[in-house]
Design an enzyme around this catalytic site. Structure first.
Site, mmCIF file in Angstrom:
data_model
loop_
_atom_site.group_PDB
_atom_site.id
_atom_site.type_symbol
_atom_site.label_atom_id
_atom_site.label_comp_id
_atom_site.label_asym_id
_atom_site.label_seq_id
_atom_site.Cartn_x
_atom_site.Cartn_y
_atom_site.Cartn_z
ATOM 1 N N HIS A 63 -25.455 -16.110 -93.994
ATOM 2 C CA HIS A 63 -24.546 -17.082 -93.392
ATOM 3 C C HIS A 63 -25.512 -18.470 -93.291
ATOM 4 O O HIS A 63 -25.157 -19.430 -92.591
ATOM 5 C CB HIS A 63 -24.120 -16.920 -92.060
ATOM 6 C CG HIS A 63 -22.915 -15.805 -92.141
ATOM 7 N ND1 HIS A 63 -21.621 -16.146 -91.948
ATOM 8 C CD2 HIS A 63 -22.895 -14.455 -92.280
ATOM 9 C CE1 HIS A 63 -21.037 -15.003 -92.162
ATOM 10 N NE2 HIS A 63 -21.695 -14.200 -92.402
ATOM 11 N N THR A 64 -26.360 -18.772 -94.230
ATOM 12 C CA THR A 64 -27.131 -19.835 -94.260
ATOM 13 C C THR A 64 -26.438 -20.742 -95.353
ATOM 14 O O THR A 64 -26.693 -21.983 -95.383
ATOM 15 C CB THR A 64 -28.320 -19.702 -94.713
ATOM 16 O OG1 THR A 64 -28.586 -18.686 -95.907
ATOM 17 C CG2 THR A 64 -29.159 -18.798 -93.613
ATOM 18 N N GLY A 111 -19.384 -5.543 -99.607
ATOM 19 C CA GLY A 111 -20.348 -6.601 -99.255
ATOM 20 C C GLY A 111 -21.165 -6.944 -100.471
ATOM 21 O O GLY A 111 -22.310 -7.511 -100.364
ATOM 22 N N ASP A 170 -22.773 -16.491 -103.335
ATOM 23 C CA ASP A 170 -22.245 -15.112 -104.494
ATOM 24 C C ASP A 170 -22.136 -15.657 -105.747
ATOM 25 O O ASP A 170 -22.483 -14.703 -106.888
ATOM 26 C CB ASP A 170 -21.134 -14.472 -103.838
ATOM 27 C CG ASP A 170 -21.164 -14.058 -102.302
ATOM 28 O OD1 ASP A 170 -22.421 -13.936 -101.840
ATOM 29 O OD2 ASP A 170 -20.331 -13.738 -101.885
HETATM 30 C C1 GLA Z 1 -19.955 -13.920 -97.967
HETATM 31 C C2 GLA Z 1 -19.759 -15.180 -98.676
HETATM 32 C C3 GLA Z 1 -21.254 -16.004 -98.826
HETATM 33 C C4 GLA Z 1 -22.058 -16.250 -97.579
HETATM 34 C C5 GLA Z 1 -22.165 -14.729 -97.031
HETATM 35 C C6 GLA Z 1 -22.989 -14.412 -96.093
HETATM 36 O O1 GLA Z 1 -20.720 -13.049 -98.879
HETATM 37 O O2 GLA Z 1 -19.050 -15.067 -99.881
HETATM 38 O O3 GLA Z 1 -20.756 -17.401 -99.347
HETATM 39 O O4 GLA Z 1 -21.552 -16.963 -96.691
HETATM 40 O O5 GLA Z 1 -20.885 -14.031 -96.853
HETATM 41 O O6 GLA Z 1 -24.461 -14.822 -96.212
#
Ligand code: GLA
Length: 368
Positions: free
Chosen positions: A32-33, A120, A168
């Site tokens: 979440h950065t 995830g 991602d």
């Molecule tokens: C999801 C989002 C990413 C990122 C992560 C948390 O995977 O797609 O952009 O924010 O959560 O790190």
């Protein structure tokens, strides 16, 4: 109705003109950065998404997913509308391309994927990036790998409606399976950080799936934006750990949210240093600290995920474990001594299933 695993030829009556693929990702640290202008450290998975495509002479897109099966989904270019289904990722990509001035003719596409959904590992970015690579090959588009990541993120933000960051798509586009991508999400500057030869990654899916388009992800993002505005910065990661005392001015839970973001971004740099030095103990300590911060400050873990992390702690050859990805389920990533990962993963998965009644899946180490 066509068979679930119908070939391209069976589906569309001709051979494909192009094919492409892209991996899923496991974020090692820095969670979440990315929408806060911070650092992240994702690595590619051996599990990949593959696409095969063929040109059409009209403006129709027909798309088939081997996993979903059934008749291909269909739409007309420039008439993309959200349906709340997997086809939205394809529609999002063609709309993002058109908005960037790169409209294409129609095409037929068959998609197949080993990247599990909702675990995830970002099956969505694997789909977006493989599709954009496929379209680049099919129509000779001049787009580089960073542009591909940006277009993938735009597809997801706009048509799919998930307010995700850029991690991602950058990982699916640029990370390797043996080298993580240390990415500065503010500037998109990046470098590859090899996994130390003495280390091996373990990833176990909790069997609890998550949903990003709704709910808590959006809430966390809004909390960060509020905290940044109150602190007078554009993005939270404009502040480093040296500015932490300023966070005491924030109301709860904003102070804890900001503390997680700022500290986890700093942990990315430390983790990259530990990987370069082959210091697996320090890397494991950073994983544990990151998990505690996601659990207590950012509040995105679940009891099932915490159970997996606790079980990993009792394994002597696992240096540390943490939840990976957006949270509220998904997978746990662990750093293990090379050669010990699979045995430990099987023991952890067994106890986890007994304790929680959930069905875990060992995603890494993958099949030989
Ligand atoms: C999801 C989002 C990413 C990122 C992560 C948390 O995977 O797609 O952009 O924010 O959560 O790190």
């Amino acid at each position: 109705m066509s068979a679930p695993f119908a070939s391209f030829e069976e589906l569309f009556g001709r051979a494909p003109d192009a094919s492409a693929e892209a991996p899923g990702r496991v974020n090692l640290i820095g969670e979440h950065t990315d929408y806060n202008g911070g650092l992240v450290l994702p690595i590619a998975t051996p599990q990949r998404t593959r696409v095969q495509l063929a040109r059409r002479s009209d403006r129709v897109v027909r798309a088939s997913s081997a996993e979903v099966g059934g008749e291909p989904a269909q739409y007309v270019l420039c008439e993309e509308v959200r349906r709340g289904q997997w086809i939205d990722y394809v529609q999002g990509v063609t709309r993002a391309l058109a908005e960037a001035g790169m409209s294409t003719p129609g095409f037929d596409i068959r998609i197949s994927s080993e990247v599990p959904l909702g675990s995830g590992l970002s099956s969505s970015a694997a789909l977006e990036v493989s599709l954009l690579r496929g379209l680049r090959a099919l129509f000779g588009l001049s787009i580089d790998d960073v542009t591909i990541a940006r277009l993938g993120q735009r597809a997801e933000n706009d048509l799919v409606g998930a307010p995700v960051g850029i991690m991602d798509q950058m990982a699916a586009s640029l990370a390797g399976t043996d080298a993580a991508l240390m990415l500065d999400t503010r500037t998109l500057a990046y470098e590859l950080v090899p996994l130390p030869p003495e280390a091996e990654l373990v990833v176990i899916a909790s069997g609890v799936t998550h949903e990003h388009a709704g709910g808590e992800y959006r809430v966390r993002r809004a909390e960060c934006e509020r905290a940044a505005a109150m602190l007078g910065v554009d993005l939270l990661c404009s502040l480093g750990p040296e500015s932490e005392e300023r966070l005491s001015a924030l109301p709860e839970p904003l102070g804890r949210r900001a503390r997680h973001v700022i500290r986890d971004s700093a942990r990315v740099r430390a983790a990259a240093g530990a990987m370069r030095a082959g210091d697996l103990r320090t890397l494991g300590d950073l994983f544990r600290a990151s998990h505690a911060s996601m659990r207590d400050d950012y509040e995105i873990s679940t009891t099932e995920i915490d159970t997996l992390v606790t079980l990993a702690d009792s394994e002597p050859d696992i240096f540390g474990a943490r939840m990976t990805g957006g949270g509220f389920g998904g997978s746990v990533v662990m750093v293990a001594k090379k050669g010990s990962g699979l045995g430990a993963a099987k023991r952890i998965a067994r106890s986890y299933a007994e304790k929680t009644g959930r069905k875990p899946t060992v995603l890494l180490p993958g099949p030989p």
